[in-house]
Design a protein around this motif. Structure first.
Motif, PDB file in Angstrom:
ATOM      1  N   PRO A 187       0.812  -1.214   0.000  1.00  0.00           N
ATOM      2  CA  PRO A 187       0.000   0.000   0.000  1.00  0.00           C
ATOM      3  C   PRO A 187       0.851   1.272   0.000  1.00  0.00           C
ATOM      4  O   PRO A 187       0.400   2.309  -0.483  1.00  0.00           O
ATOM      5  CB  PRO A 187      -0.812  -0.081   1.300  1.00  0.00           C
ATOM      6  N   ASP A 188       2.096   1.229   0.521  1.00  0.00           N
ATOM      7  CA  ASP A 188       2.947   2.424   0.501  1.00  0.00           C
ATOM      8  C   ASP A 188       3.660   2.595  -0.846  1.00  0.00           C
ATOM      9  O   ASP A 188       4.523   3.459  -1.000  1.00  0.00           O
ATOM     10  CB  ASP A 188       3.966   2.389   1.660  1.00  0.00           C
ATOM     11  N   GLY A 189       3.306   1.761  -1.821  1.00  0.00           N
ATOM     12  CA  GLY A 189       3.857   1.890  -3.166  1.00  0.00           C
ATOM     13  C   GLY A 189       5.149   1.112  -3.379  1.00  0.00           C
ATOM     14  O   GLY A 189       5.589   0.898  -4.504  1.00  0.00           O
ATOM     15  N   LYS A 190       5.791   0.667  -2.282  1.00  0.00           N
ATOM     16  CA  LYS A 190       7.039  -0.075  -2.405  1.00  0.00           C
ATOM     17  C   LYS A 190       6.778  -1.540  -2.768  1.00  0.00           C
ATOM     18  O   LYS A 190       5.673  -2.033  -2.575  1.00  0.00           O
ATOM     19  CB  LYS A 190       7.829  -0.019  -1.092  1.00  0.00           C
ATOM     20  N   VAL A 191       7.812  -2.190  -3.271  1.00  0.00           N
ATOM     21  CA  VAL A 191       7.699  -3.620  -3.562  1.00  0.00           C
ATOM     22  C   VAL A 191       8.622  -4.364  -2.596  1.00  0.00           C
ATOM     23  O   VAL A 191       9.800  -4.036  -2.480  1.00  0.00           O
ATOM     24  CB  VAL A 191       8.088  -3.925  -5.023  1.00  0.00           C
ATOM     25  N   GLY A 206      12.532  -8.366  10.944  1.00  0.00           N
ATOM     26  CA  GLY A 206      13.367  -8.034   9.780  1.00  0.00           C
ATOM     27  C   GLY A 206      13.246  -9.048   8.657  1.00  0.00           C
ATOM     28  O   GLY A 206      14.232  -9.447   8.054  1.00  0.00           O
ATOM     29  N   TRP A 207      12.021  -9.451   8.362  1.00  0.00           N
ATOM     30  CA  TRP A 207      11.791 -10.498   7.361  1.00  0.00           C
ATOM     31  C   TRP A 207      11.663  -9.993   5.936  1.00  0.00           C
ATOM     32  O   TRP A 207      11.786 -10.760   4.983  1.00  0.00           O
ATOM     33  CB  TRP A 207      10.498 -11.276   7.733  1.00  0.00           C
ATOM     34  N   THR A 208      11.348  -8.697   5.791  1.00  0.00           N
ATOM     35  CA  THR A 208      11.083  -8.221   4.426  1.00  0.00           C
ATOM     36  C   THR A 208      12.241  -7.382   3.900  1.00  0.00           C
ATOM     37  O   THR A 208      12.997  -6.787   4.661  1.00  0.00           O
ATOM     38  CB  THR A 208       9.785  -7.376   4.367  1.00  0.00           C
ATOM     39  N   THR A 209      12.378  -7.363   2.583  1.00  0.00           N
ATOM     40  CA  THR A 209      13.375  -6.534   1.895  1.00  0.00           C
ATOM     41  C   THR A 209      12.647  -5.690   0.874  1.00  0.00           C
ATOM     42  O   THR A 209      11.869  -6.225   0.076  1.00  0.00           O
ATOM     43  CB  THR A 209      14.392  -7.426   1.140  1.00  0.00           C
ATOM     44  N   VAL A 210      12.872  -4.383   0.907  1.00  0.00           N
ATOM     45  CA  VAL A 210      12.301  -3.518  -0.113  1.00  0.00           C
ATOM     46  C   VAL A 210      13.156  -3.658  -1.366  1.00  0.00           C
ATOM     47  O   VAL A 210      14.366  -3.444  -1.336  1.00  0.00           O
ATOM     48  CB  VAL A 210      12.263  -2.048   0.359  1.00  0.00           C
TER      49      VAL A 210
END
Ligand SMILES: *Cc1c(COP(=O)(O)O)cnc(C)c1O
Length: 339
Positions: A66-70, A332-336
């Motif tokens: 939703p914040d536009g990031k992947v 800390g599971w996600t990476t942009v």
């Protein structure tokens, strides 16, 4: 392009995208990452992947948030699991840095195929490692191809989070106790196709396997791990023939964070009777709640209710919200991948 795509009609199929990325292992070392727009691979007819199943794969998703990031979820875990598979079937390990670099690259190159958040659709990333050099005797190859392609996939739950029936099929085994069940190799899937078809023909979402040796304990479904909930406890099988699911590992952590007890141990089939909730878990669905499990041979039905239970729903929502950058990612599971 994304205006022209009908995201809502996407299933879990193959949709052509612009690029895939490839890396070759030759002369004992990995080469440079290559960008490719070909969908086919030139392959020697005596390649070990074709004859002796020297093949491994992974599966992960990129989420438009939703914040536009992947974001991508725990790709270091996919890299580690692939390395374990490589050790298991004698293929050269793909270094974590190379794996992560290729995930970022293939997602960025195909940005226009990443579905918008609102659609519930995602970009599925499929890493594939195959033995490519010719061999007629049974030996590991000396050359390998590691590639990644992506394909947009629709939401798992089209009509919202819902429960499905599953079935224990005793007449087939997916993997042996000391076999390749713990590795993500195509051979396990070949072994599951027939039981999977039987389950689907009978109207079930998926087939369940018991442990192959004693036929007493719950193992897993065709492509997802199993868990049950009772007495504020998250219970999931401990077995040498199931694939270590990253979703399951994450759910165990979240269950603990929620104050549940977590147990990894053998689950006798009869214990199903005592579970308040049950679910299948994996990247595709996160959690697929189970309405009931039939044992075809004994005629026994284990019922968990038509609707997903409250703890399954809470775990599902929180894990999904971490993947989409909505809930705080304290582990800390996600990476942009794309800002
Ligand atoms: C890939 C897979 C899973 C799910 O693993 P995740 O990392 O959670 O996607 C479970 N069981 C089998 C047999 C699998 O191949």
């Amino acid at each position: 392009m994304s205006e022209q795509m009908d995201w809502s009609s996407l299933g879990f199929g193959y949709h052509k995208t612009d690029y895939n990325v490839r890396c070759y292992f030759r002369d004992g070392k990995w080469g440079e990452i290559e960008t490719c727009s070909e969908e086919t691979i030139p392959l020697h007819m005596a390649a070990t992947c074709l004859h002796y199943g020297q093949e491994a794969f992974e599966g992960l998703k990129a989420y438009r948030c939703p914040d536009g990031k992947v974001r991508v979820f725990r790709m270091d875990e996919n890299a580690a699991r692939l390395q374990s598979t490589c050790r298991g079937i004698l293929m050269p390990e793909v270094p974590t840095e190379l794996f992560e670099e290729m995930v970022k690259k293939v997602v960025r190159l195909n940005e226009r195929f990443i579905p918008p958040y609102e659609t519930g659709a995602t970009l599925y990333v499929r890493p594939l490692l195959i033995g490519t050099s010719a061999q007629v005797g049974v030996h590991p190859a000396s050359e390998y191809l590691f590639l990644m392609f992506v394909t947009p996939v629709g939401p798992y739950f089209k009509g919202g989070f819902a429960s499905n029936p599953y079935v224990i099929i005793r007449e087939h085994d997916r993997s042996a106790p000391l076999g390749t069940g713990i590795y993500k190799v195509g051979g396990n899937y070949a072994a599951s196709l027939l039981a999977n078809k039987k389950a689907h023909d009978l109207g079930y979402a998926c087939e369940f396997y018991l442990d192959a040796k004693e036929k007493k304990y719950m193992d897993e479904c065709g492509a997802a791990n199993f868990f049950g909930i009772k007495n504020n406890t998250y219970v999931t099988p401990l077995s040498t023939s199931i694939l270590p699911s990253i979703t399951n590992k994450s759910l165990m952590q979240l269950a603990e964070d929620f104050g549940l007890k977590v147990e990894r141990r053998q689950i006798p089939e009869e214990e199903l009777e005592t579970f308040e909730e049950a679910g299948a878990c994996g990247t595709a669905a996160v959690i697929s709640p189970i309405s009931y499990i039939d044992d075809l041979e004994t005629g026994k039905r284990y019922d968990f209710g038509e609707k997903p239970g409250p703890i399954s729903e809470k775990l599902y929502t929180h894990l999904r919200n971490i993947q989409y950058g909505i809930d705080e990612d304290v582990h800390g599971w996600t990476t942009v991948v794309i800002e």
